[in-house]
Write an enzyme that holds these catalytic residues in place. Structure first.
Site, mmCIF file in Angstrom:
data_model
loop_
_atom_site.group_PDB
_atom_site.id
_atom_site.type_symbol
_atom_site.label_atom_id
_atom_site.label_comp_id
_atom_site.label_asym_id
_atom_site.label_seq_id
_atom_site.Cartn_x
_atom_site.Cartn_y
_atom_site.Cartn_z
ATOM 1 N N HIS A 177 0.838 -1.205 0.000
ATOM 2 C CA HIS A 177 0.000 0.000 0.000
ATOM 3 C C HIS A 177 0.876 1.260 0.000
ATOM 4 C CE1 HIS A 177 -2.714 -2.922 2.264
ATOM 5 N NE2 HIS A 177 -3.479 -2.563 1.247
ATOM 6 N N LYS B 71 -0.670 -6.712 -8.044
ATOM 7 C CA LYS B 71 -0.950 -7.901 -7.227
ATOM 8 C C LYS B 71 -2.354 -8.441 -7.523
ATOM 9 C CE LYS B 71 -1.476 -10.357 -3.303
ATOM 10 N NZ LYS B 71 -2.640 -9.862 -2.643
HETATM 11 P P1 AMP Z 1 -6.419 -3.907 -0.475
HETATM 12 O O1 AMP Z 1 -6.258 -3.125 0.805
HETATM 13 O O2 AMP Z 1 -6.018 -5.327 -0.356
HETATM 14 O O3 AMP Z 1 -7.779 -3.715 -1.097
HETATM 15 O O4 AMP Z 1 -5.398 -3.282 -1.506
HETATM 16 C C1 AMP Z 1 -5.412 -1.911 -1.813
HETATM 17 C C2 AMP Z 1 -4.524 -1.676 -3.000
HETATM 18 O O5 AMP Z 1 -3.189 -2.073 -2.686
HETATM 19 C C3 AMP Z 1 -4.961 -2.506 -4.214
HETATM 20 O O6 AMP Z 1 -4.833 -1.707 -5.371
HETATM 21 C C4 AMP Z 1 -3.972 -3.641 -4.204
HETATM 22 O O7 AMP Z 1 -3.745 -4.198 -5.485
HETATM 23 C C5 AMP Z 1 -2.719 -2.943 -3.694
HETATM 24 N N1 AMP Z 1 -1.795 -3.934 -3.160
HETATM 25 C C6 AMP Z 1 -2.073 -4.933 -2.294
HETATM 26 N N2 AMP Z 1 -0.991 -5.695 -2.078
HETATM 27 C C7 AMP Z 1 0.009 -5.178 -2.839
HETATM 28 C C8 AMP Z 1 1.374 -5.528 -3.052
HETATM 29 N N3 AMP Z 1 1.932 -6.567 -2.461
HETATM 30 N N4 AMP Z 1 2.092 -4.768 -3.917
HETATM 31 C C9 AMP Z 1 1.523 -3.711 -4.546
HETATM 32 N N5 AMP Z 1 0.250 -3.319 -4.384
HETATM 33 C C10 AMP Z 1 -0.505 -4.048 -3.536
#
Ligand code: AMP
Length: 281
Positions: free
Chosen positions: A38, A151
């Site tokens: 994030h 991801k």
């Molecule tokens: P989430 O909180 O899981 O909904 O993720 C929020 C954002 O962070 C989304 O756009 C995800 O794709 C991105 N994200 C989650 N994990 C990663 C990671 N390991 N590397 C890069 N971006 C990520």
């Protein structure tokens, strides 16, 4: 850091900022339990946008399993610390009523079949939940730029579809996958793995890398079946899918051709935790 729980307050603040000459608004939607993945999106947004808005909203409609929603980590105090340390200007922290109250009605959005294949097929309703909440968040924030992680590869295609349908002015940036030291793609769900399993889960990335090497030397089908065998050798796994798709069509590739771009996508349960990962071949 400004923290808004009400959409109207956030909108009013952002229009004032725009009137006072802010060039662009960069937006990073998250479900919290923040990690370096994030933060990498946030850093990019800070680099590119003059006003950066992060949202934390654990969106109930995108969870297809009640237990997954109940067990989703919510370490808000730590998240606030991370956001302040990163230099974020504005946090939107709505509750479900704020997003879905006031007669807001979720719609069936035409996702061109993305909600029926791979992640869509294995998680019924998930992408409709994602598409609706992102549409709603974009309505509120009206960003110029929005940042998402590779991801969640298929999710980035869903977001681009939402943009095409409802918010064509938003520029979508897709950022690379940030990994733990052992190669495991960072995820808020990784904390649910016991330390030993979390260490072993690094093998998933190894298997994707080996698949990439193998796909350059042998028939794709053979390379995929070797990769599947390697997954089966990891204990306590249940593979949902392991496929290679053609980037341009999102269709499963049967063989690889020069000058086309391909992505290997994997989803599996490992010690009861569902993990996804991907790699460009
Ligand atoms: P989430 O909180 O899981 O909904 O993720 C929020 C954002 O962070 C989304 O756009 C995800 O794709 C991105 N994200 C989650 N994990 C990663 C990671 N390991 N590397 C890069 N971006 C990520």
């Amino acid at each position: 850091m400004n923290v808004f729980q009400r959409a109207t307050d956030l909108s009013a603040y952002l229009s004032k900022r725009k009137q006072s000459g802010v060039r662009s608004v960069g937006f990073v939607p998250t479900m919290g339990a923040l990690h370096q993945g994030h933060i990498s999106l946030i850093n990019k947004a800070l680099e590119e946008g003059s006003e950066v808005v992060v949202s934390i909203f654990v969106n109930p409609t995108q969870f297809n399993e009640a237990a997954d929603l109940d067990n989703y980590p919510r370490p808000i105090e730590n998240d606030l610390k991370l956001l302040i340390a990163a230099g974020v200007h504005t946090l939107f922290l709505p509750d479900a009523d704020e997003i879905y109250g006031n007669n807001y009605r979720s719609e069936q959005i035409d996702l061109k079949g993305l909600d029926e294949s791979l992640e869509g097929a294995h998680r019924p309703g998930h992408f409709q939940g994602v598409a609706n909440v992102v549409r709603r968040l974009f309505d509120i924030v009206q960003p110029d730029l929005a940042y998402f992680g590779q991801k969640d590869y298929q999710q980035t295609l869903v977001i681009k579809r939402v943009v095409e349908l409802y918010h064509p002015q938003v520029n979508i940036r897709v950022m690379p996958i940030i990994r733990e030291e052992n190669g495991l793609a960072m995820s808020s769900r990784n904390v649910r793995l016991q330390p030993e399993a979390r260490e072993q889960a690094g093998k998933i990335y190894g298997i994707l890398n080996q698949l990439k090497v193998d796909a350059g030397k042998m028939e794709l089908e053979h390379a995929l079946s070797l990769a599947e065998e390697r997954v089966e050798k990891m204990e306590a796994t249940r593979l949902d899918y392991l496929v290679v798709i053609d980037e341009a069509s999102f269709e499963e590739a049967m063989s690889l051709q020069e000058e086309r771009s391909y992505v290997a996508l994997i989803a599996l349960y490992y010690h009861g935790v569902r993990l996804i990962d991907n790699l460009y071949l």
